[in-house]
Design an enzyme around this catalytic site. Sequence first.
Site, PDB file in Angstrom:
ATOM      1  N   HIS A  45       0.838  -1.205   0.000  1.00  0.00           N
ATOM      2  CA  HIS A  45       0.000   0.000   0.000  1.00  0.00           C
ATOM      3  C   HIS A  45       0.875   1.258   0.000  1.00  0.00           C
ATOM      4  O   HIS A  45       0.573   2.228  -0.695  1.00  0.00           O
ATOM      5  CB  HIS A  45      -0.886   0.037   1.256  1.00  0.00           C
ATOM      6  CG  HIS A  45      -1.833  -1.121   1.391  1.00  0.00           C
ATOM      7  ND1 HIS A  45      -1.688  -2.080   2.361  1.00  0.00           N
ATOM      8  CD2 HIS A  45      -2.949  -1.450   0.705  1.00  0.00           C
ATOM      9  CE1 HIS A  45      -2.675  -2.960   2.274  1.00  0.00           C
ATOM     10  NE2 HIS A  45      -3.455  -2.606   1.269  1.00  0.00           N
ATOM     11  N   GLY A 155      -2.880  -1.358  -7.185  1.00  0.00           N
ATOM     12  CA  GLY A 155      -1.766  -2.302  -7.293  1.00  0.00           C
ATOM     13  C   GLY A 155      -2.080  -3.431  -8.257  1.00  0.00           C
ATOM     14  O   GLY A 155      -3.203  -3.939  -8.309  1.00  0.00           O
ATOM     15  N   SER A 194      -2.601  -8.009   3.139  1.00  0.00           N
ATOM     16  CA  SER A 194      -3.124  -7.907   4.509  1.00  0.00           C
ATOM     17  C   SER A 194      -3.504  -9.293   5.024  1.00  0.00           C
ATOM     18  O   SER A 194      -3.482  -9.546   6.229  1.00  0.00           O
ATOM     19  CB  SER A 194      -4.354  -6.992   4.542  1.00  0.00           C
ATOM     20  OG  SER A 194      -4.044  -5.759   3.928  1.00  0.00           O
TER      21      SER A 194
HETATM   22  P1  AMP Z   1      -6.491  -3.796  -0.345  1.00  0.00           P
HETATM   23  O1  AMP Z   1      -6.310  -3.004   0.884  1.00  0.00           O
HETATM   24  O2  AMP Z   1      -6.004  -5.199  -0.250  1.00  0.00           O
HETATM   25  O3  AMP Z   1      -7.869  -3.663  -0.927  1.00  0.00           O
HETATM   26  O4  AMP Z   1      -5.535  -3.127  -1.413  1.00  0.00           O
HETATM   27  C1  AMP Z   1      -5.572  -1.767  -1.667  1.00  0.00           C
HETATM   28  C2  AMP Z   1      -4.678  -1.488  -2.849  1.00  0.00           C
HETATM   29  O5  AMP Z   1      -3.346  -1.904  -2.548  1.00  0.00           O
HETATM   30  C3  AMP Z   1      -5.105  -2.243  -4.111  1.00  0.00           C
HETATM   31  O6  AMP Z   1      -4.927  -1.419  -5.251  1.00  0.00           O
HETATM   32  C4  AMP Z   1      -4.156  -3.408  -4.117  1.00  0.00           C
HETATM   33  O7  AMP Z   1      -3.927  -3.956  -5.400  1.00  0.00           O
HETATM   34  C5  AMP Z   1      -2.895  -2.760  -3.589  1.00  0.00           C
HETATM   35  N1  AMP Z   1      -1.973  -3.740  -3.059  1.00  0.00           N
HETATM   36  C6  AMP Z   1      -2.216  -4.696  -2.119  1.00  0.00           C
HETATM   37  N2  AMP Z   1      -1.125  -5.471  -1.950  1.00  0.00           N
HETATM   38  C7  AMP Z   1      -0.178  -5.010  -2.800  1.00  0.00           C
HETATM   39  C8  AMP Z   1       1.165  -5.404  -3.106  1.00  0.00           C
HETATM   40  N3  AMP Z   1       1.749  -6.418  -2.503  1.00  0.00           N
HETATM   41  N4  AMP Z   1       1.835  -4.685  -4.039  1.00  0.00           N
HETATM   42  C9  AMP Z   1       1.238  -3.633  -4.668  1.00  0.00           C
HETATM   43  N5  AMP Z   1      -0.015  -3.232  -4.432  1.00  0.00           N
HETATM   44  C10 AMP Z   1      -0.710  -3.899  -3.512  1.00  0.00           C
END
Ligand code: AMP
Length: 289
Positions: A45, A155, A194
């Site tokens: 993130h 991401g 997460s």
């Molecule tokens: P989330 O909180 O899991 O919904 O993710 C929020 C944003 O962070 C989304 O755009 C995800 O694709 C991105 N994201 C989560 N994990 C990663 C990672 N390891 N590398 C890059 N972006 C990430």
Amino acid sequence: MAMSAARSLATVHTVLDLRGQVAAWKAEGLSVALVPTMGALHEGHLSLIRKAKTLADKVIVSVFVNPTQFGPTEDFAAYPRTLEEDRFKCGMAGAHLLYAPSATEMYPAGFATSIVVSGVSSGLCGEKRPGHFEGVATVVCKLLLQALPDVAVFGEKDYQQVMVIRRMVADLNIPVTVIGAPIIREVDGLAMSSRNAYLSDVQRGQANRLYKTLHQAAQDILGGMSVQEALDHAMDALVTAGFGKLDYLELRDAETLEPMEVFDRPARLFAAVFMGKTRLIDNFPIEPR
Ligand code: AMP
């Protein structure tokens, strides 16, 4: 200095307050980026926040665990919620505003709208998590219309999600530039997530085999092995590594996400597999030489 920026990071919880801040920035001629998240922030993130800072003057991070993108048997209740830590990390990464709406702010009584993006939503997580991308598209559309950012950063860890959002933004003429950012991995290759916090020590030790297996399958395909044979080997490797149920392991066109049986254009390997009760996803690009 950075510590106090983190402590004092402004936080808003309502659309009204969010819009007020964005309007003030726009009145000063400043550009705005949005990084939507569900919190429990990690380096993946934070990399999006840093990227956003190179693209706009002001960076908003939203933290909202969106109930509508979880299936009835999924981990919505157990999903980690660490808002104070997230606020600190956002401040340290240089964000300018944290937007943490409540569920009723996002979905007031009588809420009745849902966005369905077809095509790129079919297959992969779209098939294995029915309703997931409707939930994602609807909440991201709302966040974009609430914040009206110039840029939004997502991401590639959730590659299909990026493609769904790109399609939605184009189809609905939402005036925002969607940026995809690379996957951030732990030193052993495991994609940061997460959900990795759910893994036991033993499972955590095995989980990096997902990345290693995708990497090997990509080498096999680039080396001339048929797509099916490479995927068969990869499935065996995942079982041997201690993974359980496999939701999917597929090669798809990197742009259209159409399934590919022959590797003849830029592609991506996609996998979703369970380690115990934890569902892990990852993807890996393969470019023709
Ligand atoms: P989330 O909180 O899991 O919904 O993710 C929020 C944003 O962070 C989304 O755009 C995800 O694709 C991105 N994201 C989560 N994990 C990663 C990672 N390891 N590398 C890059 N972006 C990430």
